[in-house]
Scaffold this active site. Structure first.
Site, short mmCIF file in Angstrom:
data_model
loop_
_atom_site.label_atom_id
_atom_site.label_comp_id
_atom_site.label_asym_id
_atom_site.label_seq_id
_atom_site.Cartn_x
_atom_site.Cartn_y
_atom_site.Cartn_z
N GLU A 40 0.86 -1.17 0.00
CA GLU A 40 0.00 0.00 0.00
C GLU A 40 0.91 1.23 0.00
OE1 GLU A 40 -2.81 -0.16 3.29
OE2 GLU A 40 -3.20 1.98 3.08
N ASP B 47 -5.29 9.96 9.68
CA ASP B 47 -3.99 9.49 10.12
C ASP B 47 -3.54 10.10 11.43
OD1 ASP B 47 -3.01 7.58 8.16
OD2 ASP B 47 -3.24 9.24 6.75
N TYR C 17 -11.30 -3.67 4.01
CA TYR C 17 -10.32 -3.18 4.99
C TYR C 17 -11.04 -2.96 6.32
CZ TYR C 17 -6.33 -0.21 6.52
OH TYR C 17 -5.26 0.34 7.16
#
Lengths: 395, 272
Positions: free
Chosen positions: B51, B62, B175
């Site tokens: 990735e 993040d 995911y």
């Protein structure tokens, strides 16, 4: 009516957030939908707006400013007279009550100048909620007094050290914090930005400004104004005063963006004049960015306008040509700050001084029977220190 | 000719055998383009899918470690087109499936259809767009299907009744976000993780990967009981910071050593 069921205002708005927040947003939408029509919620909100914040705020005919400028009659909507000194409390009372009535014990907020942070901290103290505020490290220095006010009110203030260390990054940090604590924390956004339903909800809580203005101008002048002028960072005070007039086609709506050192330089916050379409903080809007979509830092003398985006409904009012947006520089705002203080004895917030500056320029071009309403969104006590440094030796 | 696109990812994850598949995340250009190139090629030797993140100014999903990696890459001059060129260079050497991780705003500016064409051209097989939830993803779903690329959705512990529709439309892999919060290393996982992953697996036509917080060999052992793949990001990106620190001191030997340590650490995880 906007927004549509997807939270879109024309091509703007929507929900561009991490999946972890999607259920919380759906729940919020349902809760808000229920409570906005709930008599008990409305009763409490009205009670606090009136007896706690001091609403309705006056609509003041600024005779001295009008004479000084020479032109249209200038009226000031006195949001600076609210408890905590700005219009921000209208929204935090609404969202605070929503958090309380949906059983949340903690709230989190972002703040730029500190006005929304103080308004959130105030409502948290009032309603017995635990409060965390993220504030850009640079803004914490610029607005040290507001940091202390929040701490005095029992709020935890956390410096946002990422990126540009201003409002944009404080908002990123608040959203990250919310993602982590989404199950027990309510996020109080301070402007008409963010993912749906926030832009709609904040607008609805701020429209009291416009509703009152409409009634007051009809009582005082017997007709609707020709123009309404308000400063725009994210755009909550502007959206609040514009919204009840959107369908009154004869009323010109003018938003004032911060031109900083000039829109021809790289130091401004003019998201409409110089921005382009993209996603910031969860909604499709107009923002300052480079060709690859990296968000560019904004600049304004006023921390509250120092934001690289704008609420999606403003982007829509602009592209549909219902409202126009004009830039005012740091210098012009500073001059208007001094003028209003000297002529009317009212010290405006630097944010609101941008609207005053444009009104002064514009009123001069209009006949004396024209009516211009300016939203005086906040008082300038918080800015006295900044202005003192800038004007040192010139007074 | 090697198969590319979503099928490449799905096949690779399905043929992992007993082992749990290993998917490392790195930011393109972190700490600089050449180290990033070397690192990706080394990781490709023992990983199943890679990735690669496009560094962004406002990475909302993040934590501090990946934010710092993004910043290092941006300061070293990385951009969206340069990240694609870096992948093109990598693709000359390796067949490993590559997933591009990017926030939605750079995609809008680059142009969604333009991006599809570039992905095919440089050899990207799939996309992860963390701030493009199901409701906003129709255009990207249509385009990726048209170009046979994967659009890998994130599914979280708070997805509840949304799991079914999101997982049913997953391509490449689904995911699973293992914890509330942003990316970052964590010492333990929530108790209901296994149930959550199994629920996703039931609804998903493609393999299921777990990420966010995975950083230790024992995590991977535990996850191998019920996940097809694990994604490790922050634990690697933090070590890219060590390379950068050494480079700032102009100690190239130390930088090489930090790179070797990073690769060794990743290999240990891949073999757990």
């Amino acid at each position: 009516m906007y927004p549509d069921e997807y939270g879109r205002f024309g091509e703007f708005g929507g929900k561009y957030v991490p999946e972890t927040l999607m259920s919380a947003l759906a729940t919020l939408e349902a809760d808000y939908d229920r409570l906005r029509n709930d008599p008990e919620f409305q009763k409490q909100l009205h009670f606090y707006l009136r007896d706690y914040s001091g609403r309705p705020t006056p609509l003041y005919f600024a005779r001295h400013l009008t004479e000084y400028i020479g032109g249209a009659k200038i009226y000031l909507k006195r949001e600076d007279l609210n408890h905590t000194g700005a219009h921000k409390i209208n929204n935090t009372l609404g969202q605070g009550l929503l958090a309380k009535m949906t059983g949340k014990k903690r709230i989190v907020a972002e703040t730029g100048a500190g006005q929304h942070g103080v308004a959130s901290a105030t409502v948290a103290a009032l309603l017995g909620l635990q409060c965390t505020v993220f504030m850009g490290e640079e803004d914490m220095e610029r607005q040290a007094l507001n940091v202390f006010r929040m701490r005095l009110l029992g709020t935890e203030v956390i410096p946002a050290r990422s990126g540009t260390k201003t409002l944009k990054d404080a908002t990123n940090e608040a959203i990250r914090h919310w993602v982590e604590h989404v199950t027990d924390t309510y996020y109080v956004i301070g402007s008409v930005v963010g993912p749906h339903p926030y832009p709609m909800m904040v607008r609805d809580f701020q429209r009291v400004i416009g509703d009152e203005t409409k009634q007051q101008i009809l009582e005082q002048a017997g007709r609707l104004p020709d123009s309404i002028i308000a400063c725009v960072g994210g755009g909550s005070n502007a959206m609040g005063i514009f919204y009840p007039f959107v369908k009154d086609a004869s009323v010109q709506l003018i938003g004032i963006e911060a031109a900083g050192e000039g829109i021809e330089t790289h130091h401004h916050a003019a998201s409409i004049a110089k921005g382009s379409k993209g996603v910031l903080h969860g909604s499709m809007t107009l923002l300052l960015q480079d060709e690859y979509g990296q968000v560019q830092p904004a600049h304004s003398i006023s921390a509250g306008l120092d934001y690289p985006g704008i609420g999606p409904e403003h982007a829509h009012l602009f592209t549909s040509k219902r409202a126009s947006y004009e830039p005012i520089s740091d210098r012009e705002a500073l001059d208007a700050f001094v003028t209003l203080t000297r002529v009317e004895g009212i010290i405006p917030a630097l944010e609101s001084a941008h609207a005053i500056a444009y009104a002064a320029k514009y009123a001069k071009t209009l006949p004396s029977d024209a009516i211009v309403v300016v939203n005086l969104s906040g008082r300038g006590d918080k800015d006295v220190h900044t202005v003192e440094q800038l004007l040192e030796g010139t007074l | 000719m090697t198969m590319r696109g979503k099928v490449a990812i799905e096949n690779r994850l399905r043929t992992r055998g007993e082992r749990v598949a290993f998917i490392p995340f790195v930011s393109a250009g972190d700490p600089n383009e050449e180290y990033s190139y070397q690192l990706i090629l080394e990781l490709a030797k023992f990983s199943d899918v890679i990735e690669i993140g496009v560094p962004y100014s406002d990475p909302l999903a993040d934590g501090p470690v990946i934010q710092a990696g993004s910043l290092r890459a941006l300061q070293a001059g990385m951009s969206f087109p340069k990240a694609l060129s870096l992948i093109a260079r990598v693709r000359v050497v390796t067949d490993i499936p590559i997933v591009l991780f990017t926030y939605v705003n750079p995609v809008i500016q680059y142009g969604p259809e333009h991006l599809m064409k570039s992905c095919i051209q440089v050899g990207v097989d799939g996309l992860i767009i963390p701030d493009l939830p199901y409701e906003e993803s129709e255009e990207m779903r249509t385009l990726t299907n048209q170009y046979s690329l994967a659009l890998i959705p994130l599914i979280s512990l708070t997805s509840y009744d949304r799991i079914e529709k999101i997982a049913a439309n997953a391509t490449g892999f689904a995911y699973c976000v293992s914890s509330l919060g942003v990316t970052g290393e964590r010492s333990t996982f929530v108790n209901n993780l296994e149930d959550f992953v199994r629920t996703v697996r039931q609804a998903s036509p493609v393999p299921v990967a777990v990420g966010f917080g995975v950083s230790q060999p024992q995590h991977i052992k535990a996850l191998s009981a019920f996940a097809d793949a694990v994604i490790v990001g922050s634990a690697l990106v933090r070590r890219c910071g060590d390379i950068d620190d050494a480079l700032k001191q102009e100690d190239h030997e130390k930088a090489e050593k930090a790179l070797a340590d990073l690769i060794e650490f990743a290999r240990t995880l891949a073999l757990s």
